[in-house]
Scaffold this active site. Sequence first.
Site, PDB file in Angstrom:
ATOM      1  CG  HIS A 140      -1.736   1.238   1.363  1.00 24.81           C
ATOM      2  ND1 HIS A 140      -2.728   1.562   0.461  1.00 24.81           N
ATOM      3  CD2 HIS A 140      -1.727   2.234   2.286  1.00 24.81           C
ATOM      4  CE1 HIS A 140      -3.293   2.702   0.812  1.00 24.81           C
ATOM      5  NE2 HIS A 140      -2.704   3.126   1.920  1.00 24.81           N
ATOM      6  N   GLY A 155       2.954   5.118   4.142  1.00 27.09           N
ATOM      7  CA  GLY A 155       2.415   5.818   5.302  1.00 27.09           C
ATOM      8  C   GLY A 155       0.982   5.386   5.553  1.00 27.09           C
ATOM      9  CB  SER A 157      -5.373   5.042   5.259  1.00 26.62           C
ATOM     10  OG  SER A 157      -6.398   5.481   4.403  1.00 26.62           O
ATOM     11  N   GLY A 158      -4.652   8.265   4.532  1.00 28.36           N
ATOM     12  CA  GLY A 158      -5.074   9.646   4.747  1.00 28.36           C
ATOM     13  C   GLY A 158      -3.977  10.602   5.146  1.00 28.36           C
ATOM     14  N   GLY A 160      -1.541  11.716   3.241  1.00 25.25           N
ATOM     15  CA  GLY A 160      -1.203  12.657   2.173  1.00 25.25           C
ATOM     16  C   GLY A 160      -0.317  12.093   1.073  1.00 25.25           C
ATOM     17  CE  LYS A 161      -0.277   5.975   1.314  1.00 26.93           C
ATOM     18  NZ  LYS A 161      -1.144   6.308   2.484  1.00 26.93           N
ATOM     19  CB  SER A 162      -3.149  10.266  -3.235  1.00 28.44           C
ATOM     20  OG  SER A 162      -3.243   8.873  -3.076  1.00 28.44           O
ATOM     21  CG  ASP A 179      -5.045   2.372  -2.940  1.00 27.63           C
ATOM     22  OD1 ASP A 179      -4.900   2.785  -1.774  1.00 27.63           O
ATOM     23  OD2 ASP A 179      -5.824   1.463  -3.253  1.00 27.63           O
ATOM     24  CD  GLU A 204      -9.206   7.088  -2.988  1.00 27.29           C
ATOM     25  OE1 GLU A 204     -10.038   7.316  -2.094  1.00 27.29           O
ATOM     26  OE2 GLU A 204      -8.506   6.056  -3.035  1.00 27.29           O
ATOM     27  NE  ARG A 245      17.206  19.796  13.892  1.00 24.53           N
ATOM     28  CZ  ARG A 245      17.120  20.916  14.612  1.00 24.53           C
ATOM     29  NH1 ARG A 245      17.077  20.840  15.936  1.00 24.53           N
ATOM     30  NH2 ARG A 245      17.069  22.085  14.030  1.00 24.53           N
TER      31      ARG A 245
END
Length: 313
Positions: A140, A155, A157-158, A160-162, A179, A204, A245
């Site tokens: 995924h 990462g 779901s939701g 911000g990958k797409s 996806d 998506e 860092r």
Amino acid sequence: MPKKLKVADLVEEFGLEVLSGESGLKRPITVADLYRPGLEIAGYFEFHPAERVQLLGKTELTFFSRLPEEDRKDRAMKLFSHADTPCICVTRGMDVPPEMIEASEKMELPVLRSQVATTIFASRLTGFLENKLAPSTTIHGVLVDVYGVGMLITGSSGIGKSETALELVKRGHRLIADDAVEIRQTADHTLNGNAPELIRHLLEIRGVGIINVMTLFGAGAIRNVKKISVVVKLETWQQDKQYDRLGLDEEMTRIIDTDLPLVTIPVRPGRNLAVIVEVAAMNYRLKRMGYNAALQFTNKLTESLSEDIDDLE
């Protein structure tokens, strides 16, 4: 897991002619290596790799035709008697000796014929088998080609990958998969990623829906297959977590049997993830060329501290 491959798949893929042993077309193919049984035709069967697809070219068939009749029958039966052998492939459109046809029908071992030259057919067949039999998995995430570097963005779901992939496409980079990313590992431990056929070229975006990247941005915005070089993990910013860092500690992650560099990017409002992914891709390329900014900085800092200590003394 690799896809199960049968002899019938070779017939369909390369348009091969089935000369005999048609009842054995469901035999499985388990290895990508090919074998030209010249020594076996000469009578040496001690270390015969029967599990491979057997390839007969002009050299093998010419030699076979010059053997005495009894030897031809004996060698044909021995060559066709292994239950592990998937099939026999004959190249250059050559005629198959009747002894082999007889043994093929008796043992239900398919004999296939190609009109292509032996070397060319062997190269095409090997590439096909390596691709189909390679270890595979589905992850995924989103796969994007950024400055020629395959970046696998993962990462929850939701996170911000797409949306990150959309911004990268707008900045001139190319989308491979959104996806679900199908990954295959080649013999040299290279990971190649592509999108499942159903969702190829689609992205998506929550609140907008499914968009076709090729339709909106053109053919230059997509790519079907790409080697994966870096894994980018997006995670929600955690106040109590210490993030690297300087970039001296290189994390690795394993996919199938291959280790890849892992870049963890904390997500919080105001951070431009697309730009950070771009910089990560460029930094990876610089490291491959022998320049490590973090290491250079550390060396200069060490030299500066050493000089200060010398001045104090």
